[in-house]
Enzyme design. Structure first.
Site, PDB file in Angstrom:
ATOM      1  N   ASP A 114      -9.356  -2.119   7.684  1.00 26.01           N
ATOM      2  CA  ASP A 114      -9.850  -1.251   8.756  1.00 26.01           C
ATOM      3  C   ASP A 114     -10.620  -2.031   9.809  1.00 26.01           C
ATOM      4  OD1 ASP A 114      -8.971   1.211   7.649  1.00 26.01           O
ATOM      5  OD2 ASP A 114     -10.742   1.320   6.381  1.00 26.01           O
ATOM      6  N   ARG A 153      -6.258   2.882  -3.693  1.00 25.64           N
ATOM      7  CA  ARG A 153      -5.359   2.141  -2.816  1.00 25.64           C
ATOM      8  C   ARG A 153      -5.283   0.682  -3.228  1.00 25.64           C
ATOM      9  NH1 ARG A 153      -9.612   3.896   1.474  1.00 25.64           N
ATOM     10  NH2 ARG A 153      -9.222   5.637   0.155  1.00 25.64           N
ATOM     11  N   ASP A 183      -6.881  -1.753   1.723  1.00 23.41           N
ATOM     12  CA  ASP A 183      -7.281  -1.015   2.911  1.00 23.41           C
ATOM     13  C   ASP A 183      -7.802  -2.046   3.894  1.00 23.41           C
ATOM     14  OD1 ASP A 183      -7.692   1.300   4.397  1.00 23.41           O
ATOM     15  OD2 ASP A 183      -9.689   1.645   3.601  1.00 23.41           O
ATOM     16  N   ARG A 235       0.833  -1.197   0.000  1.00 23.36           N
ATOM     17  CA  ARG A 235       0.000   0.000   0.000  1.00 23.36           C
ATOM     18  C   ARG A 235       0.865   1.244   0.000  1.00 23.36           C
ATOM     19  NH1 ARG A 235      -5.215   2.033   3.398  1.00 23.36           N
ATOM     20  NH2 ARG A 235      -5.043   4.198   2.746  1.00 23.36           N
TER      21      ARG A 235
END
Length: 169
Positions: free
Chosen positions: A97, A92, A95, A83
């Protein structure tokens, strides 16, 4: 062990591969057990519009890691998959999260749980509702399906549709 939900997304390169490799990395990380995963969804970008569409999914894990230790694992996975830092809400490679961590609420500059935008993002709520519709948002005291229904009734135009081109798992 606590239950947590992790959101994954990619809109650059081999999106399915990035997501699949991130899920494998999560499952192999010490202190994390993969429980369930949602399907893949192709999703319209939020924020910066001039970029490729994303693939998104959510996985449920059990972990004995603290929220900050889990965040460190997520960031390490992103780095290991290449990344690159770009503009906020931009493209991106991957990701990873933390969306929810048990019933915990954390509001620190470097960590917000539940994810600060969870209740406003169909690309998070749709796959989360697939695997945990009755899960409560601890700050808003609403279930995931209630939050999704609220968002859909507000007329959010962002597309989120099942992706059936392959399965990286």
């Amino acid at each position: 062990m606590v239950r947590a939900f992790i959101g994954l997304g990619s809109n650059l390169g081999q999106r399915e591969d990035f997501i699949g490799r991130a899920i494998v990395s999560l499952a192999e990380a010490p202190g994390i057990s993969l429980c369930r995963r949602a399907g893949l969804y192709e999703t319209e970008p939020v924020g910066v519009q001039d970029q490729p569409w994303f693939l998104n999914t959510v996985v449920e894990i059990e972990t004995d890691l603290t929220p900050y230790e889990l965040l460190a694992v997520c960031k390490q996975i992103e780095r290991s998959l290449g990344r690159q830092e770009r503009e906020r809400y931009g493209s991106r490679e991957i990701d990873v999260d933390i969306l929810l961590y048990d019933e915990l609420v954390v509001n620190e500059p470097d960590l917000q749980i539940p994810h600060a935008q969870l209740h406003r993002r169909r690309f998070m709520l749709v796959p989360l509702a697939e695997i945990a519709p009755g899960q409560s948002h601890p700050a808003l005291q609403r279930t995931i399906i209630e939050l999704l229904n609220d968002l859909e009734s507000s007329g959010d135009p962002k597309e989120v549709m099942p992706y059936d081109q392959g399965d990286p798992y």
